[in-house]
Write an enzyme that holds these catalytic residues in place. Sequence first.
Site, short mmCIF file in Angstrom:
data_model
loop_
_atom_site.label_atom_id
_atom_site.label_comp_id
_atom_site.label_asym_id
_atom_site.label_seq_id
_atom_site.Cartn_x
_atom_site.Cartn_y
_atom_site.Cartn_z
N LYS A 109 0.82 -1.21 0.00
CA LYS A 109 0.00 0.00 0.00
C LYS A 109 0.85 1.26 0.00
O LYS A 109 0.52 2.24 -0.65
CB LYS A 109 -0.96 0.00 1.20
CG LYS A 109 -2.11 -0.99 1.05
CD LYS A 109 -3.20 -0.79 2.08
CE LYS A 109 -4.35 -1.77 1.81
NZ LYS A 109 -5.45 -1.63 2.75
N LYS A 192 -5.40 -9.95 -6.08
CA LYS A 192 -6.52 -9.97 -5.14
C LYS A 192 -7.58 -8.95 -5.55
O LYS A 192 -7.26 -7.83 -5.91
CB LYS A 192 -5.97 -9.60 -3.74
CG LYS A 192 -7.00 -9.32 -2.67
CD LYS A 192 -6.33 -8.90 -1.36
CE LYS A 192 -6.64 -7.46 -0.98
NZ LYS A 192 -7.74 -7.27 -0.05
N LYS A 195 -10.77 -3.32 -2.76
CA LYS A 195 -11.51 -2.06 -2.84
C LYS A 195 -10.70 -1.02 -3.58
O LYS A 195 -11.25 -0.15 -4.25
CB LYS A 195 -11.80 -1.54 -1.44
CG LYS A 195 -12.87 -2.30 -0.73
CD LYS A 195 -13.12 -1.71 0.65
CE LYS A 195 -14.05 -2.61 1.41
NZ LYS A 195 -13.65 -2.74 2.82
P1 ATP Z 1 -8.32 -2.58 0.97
O1 ATP Z 1 -7.86 -3.01 -0.38
O2 ATP Z 1 -8.60 -1.12 1.09
O3 ATP Z 1 -7.48 -3.14 2.11
P2 ATP Z 1 -10.11 -4.75 1.19
O4 ATP Z 1 -10.83 -5.02 -0.05
O5 ATP Z 1 -8.93 -5.60 1.55
O6 ATP Z 1 -9.74 -3.23 1.17
P3 ATP Z 1 -10.87 -4.84 3.96
O7 ATP Z 1 -11.95 -4.05 4.67
O8 ATP Z 1 -9.45 -4.49 4.23
O9 ATP Z 1 -11.15 -4.78 2.40
O10 ATP Z 1 -11.07 -6.38 4.29
C1 ATP Z 1 -12.24 -6.93 4.89
C2 ATP Z 1 -12.13 -8.44 4.87
O11 ATP Z 1 -12.24 -8.92 3.52
C3 ATP Z 1 -10.81 -8.99 5.40
O12 ATP Z 1 -11.06 -10.12 6.21
C4 ATP Z 1 -10.06 -9.40 4.16
O13 ATP Z 1 -9.16 -10.46 4.40
C5 ATP Z 1 -11.20 -9.84 3.26
N1 ATP Z 1 -10.84 -9.73 1.84
C6 ATP Z 1 -10.52 -8.59 1.19
N2 ATP Z 1 -10.28 -8.85 -0.10
C7 ATP Z 1 -10.44 -10.20 -0.27
C8 ATP Z 1 -10.34 -11.08 -1.40
N3 ATP Z 1 -10.03 -10.62 -2.60
N4 ATP Z 1 -10.58 -12.40 -1.20
C9 ATP Z 1 -10.92 -12.87 0.02
N5 ATP Z 1 -11.03 -12.09 1.12
C10 ATP Z 1 -10.80 -10.77 0.98
MG MG Z 2 -7.66 -4.96 3.22
#
Ligand code: ATP
Ligand code: MG
Length: 329
Positions: A109, A192, A195
Amino acid sequence: MLSGIQPTAGSFHLGNYLGAVRQWVALQETHDAFYMVVDLHAITVPQDPAELRANTRLAAAQLLAAGLDPERCTLFVQSHVPEHAQLGWVMNCITGFGEASRMTQFKDKSARQGNDRTTVGLFTYPMLMVADILLYQADQVPVGEDQRQHLELTRTLAERFNATYGGTFTVPDAYILKETAKIYDLQEPTAKMSKSAANAKGLVNLLDEPRATAKKIKSAVTDTGSEIRFDRAEKAGVSNLLSILSTLSGETIAELEEKYTGKGYGALKTDLAEVMVDFVTPFRERTHAYLDDPETLDAILAEGAEKARAVAAETLAQTYDKLGLVPAK
Ligand code: ATP
Ligand code: MG
């Protein structure tokens, strides 16, 4: 059981749901579960105040729409329980600078943001997450694969504190389901789904217009060849679609491989698009119903914060005492 989700973007994406939230719903039946919207984590990157406020309520509404039941779990907003920031500070003080520097999510990040825009908060994010977990003496933490290293740090710091100051914290395990541990970007199926994804076409947001979601699935990147089989190395795109479909439909990967023998990628995508539309349509409706009644939503969160605080305050008091901080009279 403890887990959290950031209110950084409006809608949850399919990775959040399949990797984490779906497990939360199941686990509230069998565990004393604490789930939270981690707004303090969200401010480690620049946020617009009005958006953050709206997204925090939106995240809570989506968690309820996904099936969390305030009668069966404790649902709250992280900043409503000040003990998170307080124990986070303690965790910062027992973490090595080098140890924190090795967190790969921070490296990724911060590399994307550049040095001058990367905050110290983003650097100390993992230690706040450690505090989130230890406050509730959680033994299980349902998360996606991307959080495994942070869970390892949690175990390390809990053990370190216990060894130095005497048994205080439960040492937790990550609860990561193999099939949905990592949902991949539809356009870049080795990355992955996130968001903060670069390409919006690869990101399936649960609150998007269902037709737009169907379209994204139909234009997902697949692989050369035409055979539908689960093979992450050779067929990353198809494997991703298969694991999504398997989880949402309840059919095993083997059953799906059998079902699509002799059929093309188009058939798989059409079926997945339909399953997705059937899933997101009622999800969106339920989310909007919760948002339309902000008083009820805020009352649920207030009650959750009160329940969470009772537990968190107890752990923090014990921690301060072990550290030798003199209690206020
Ligand atoms: P950012 O990219 O801003 O970190 P994020 O998409 O990872 O956002 P978070 O709120 O950080 O979202 O994560 C919430 C939950 O979703 C966490 O338990 C994380 O492990 C899970 N998660 C996020 N992306 C994935 C993915 N692509 N596959 C499976 N689990 C995910
Ligand atoms: Mg995350």
